[in-house]
Design an enzyme around this catalytic site. Sequence first.
Site, PDB file in Angstrom:
ATOM      1  N   SER A 110     -30.328 -27.680 -11.995  1.00  0.00           N
ATOM      2  CA  SER A 110     -30.972 -26.604 -12.752  1.00  0.00           C
ATOM      3  C   SER A 110     -31.845 -25.686 -11.916  1.00  0.00           C
ATOM      4  CB  SER A 110     -31.791 -27.205 -13.887  1.00  0.00           C
ATOM      5  OG  SER A 110     -32.768 -28.086 -13.374  1.00  0.00           O
ATOM      6  N   HIS A 131     -26.911 -28.049 -18.187  1.00  0.00           N
ATOM      7  CA  HIS A 131     -26.786 -26.615 -17.874  1.00  0.00           C
ATOM      8  C   HIS A 131     -25.327 -26.156 -17.793  1.00  0.00           C
ATOM      9  CE1 HIS A 131     -30.891 -25.101 -17.186  1.00  0.00           C
ATOM     10  NE2 HIS A 131     -31.179 -26.355 -16.884  1.00  0.00           N
ATOM     11  N   LYS A 171     -30.117 -25.608 -24.750  1.00  0.00           N
ATOM     12  CA  LYS A 171     -29.899 -24.527 -23.784  1.00  0.00           C
ATOM     13  C   LYS A 171     -28.879 -23.533 -24.347  1.00  0.00           C
ATOM     14  CE  LYS A 171     -31.949 -27.175 -20.205  1.00  0.00           C
ATOM     15  NZ  LYS A 171     -31.857 -28.447 -19.505  1.00  0.00           N
TER      16      LYS A 171
END
Length: 392
Positions: free
Chosen positions: A181, A209, A240
């Site tokens: 990340s 991610h 996310k």
Amino acid sequence: MSKIDWIKEEIAALQEAGLYTNIRTLGSAQGAWLDVDGKRVLNFCSNNYLGLANHPKIAEAAKKAIDEYGVGPGAVRTIAGTMDLHTKLEERLAEFKKVEAVLTFQSGFNANTATIPALVGKGDVIFSDRLNHASIIDGCRLSGAKIKAYEHSNAESLEEMLKEHLPQYNRGLVVTDGVFSMDGDVAPLDELYEVTKKYDVLFMVDDAHGEGVLGTGGRGIVDHFGLHGKVDVEIGTMSKAFGVVGGIVAGKKVIIDWLKQRGRPFLFSSAMTVPDAAACLAAVDLLEESTELVDKLWSNAEYFKAEMEKLGFDTGKSETPITPVMLGEASLAQEFSKALYEAGVFGTAIAFPTVPRGTARIRVMISAAHEREDLDKGLEIFAKVGKDLGVI
Ligand SMILES: *Cc1c(COP(=O)(O)O)cnc(C)c1O
């Protein structure tokens, strides 16, 4: 001396070193532009990759679910029963990710701290990428298994460690972040798989991610590498790209069944709320309907990165929309972040302990919510601040 004086001293030392985190207050919904501490600024901070956090269809789904089911889940699922909404979400996610089964958690962090200790314990060994996320590290520590860190994204280093250490333990687990990340690089999952399949070890990837970003229509890193059915456990998050909140464990049904018996955050903490579950379901629908948002995310990111490089910024070795702007010292990164804010851009400085000392940065998060003119505005401000501070 009072018994809390040491905390005051520690905080003062952090402030002195430019490592003290000041949290900004948002007065508006997530999106390309935000009200931050009372000022309208361009948002380069959030993990809201696809702009779903404030998507009308998702908000509508949450409202509708509240009308039907209320808000809270009541208690932990093993005691109060599980809502059909949660089960439906898990079935839909399993189809989306092409796995046998999925279990949802309150967060990705919890998904890691539930899963790792359920799979390995005392007398076992974990092979963990040196740069793995804090929630993987905590899950490993909680398990009580021996932890061996292999060199970052290095399949040879992993194999050497497996050869040397695995025979001395009962069971083994190999675990890696999918997308790292802070740097935006992607784990070589294909090479790691080739190594793990030669040994009797479980193979786990944390795709927080990559979910909604990598693979066909955002199906994640396993899809990106075409490794369906070959990775034993995938961790994911819905906080996310999915724009909501919640953790995912995806994989073989027997592992999911086991987590329902032994995953402590599942057994001892209540489920995600009704509007969360409904909003996540709507996010899966949107991702399945069209790849438009994922495509826009990537084209925005490629444009922004190329322009930043032309300006002379060091954007590291990212292979994803994560765009680190490398600055070095924590104090410079903090000064840079402040100047960005003054000029109208929200970009937080990231320093130790989130990244190694001396590698402080502004991590720019590009999203599908940005329009080309937003990116151009951001580039103009980055160029000005970069010149003012002697970075470019
Ligand atoms: C963000 C992140 C998490 C935590 O996810 P949450 O759902 O926000 O708790 C876990 N692992 C990795 C690799 C992450 O980047």
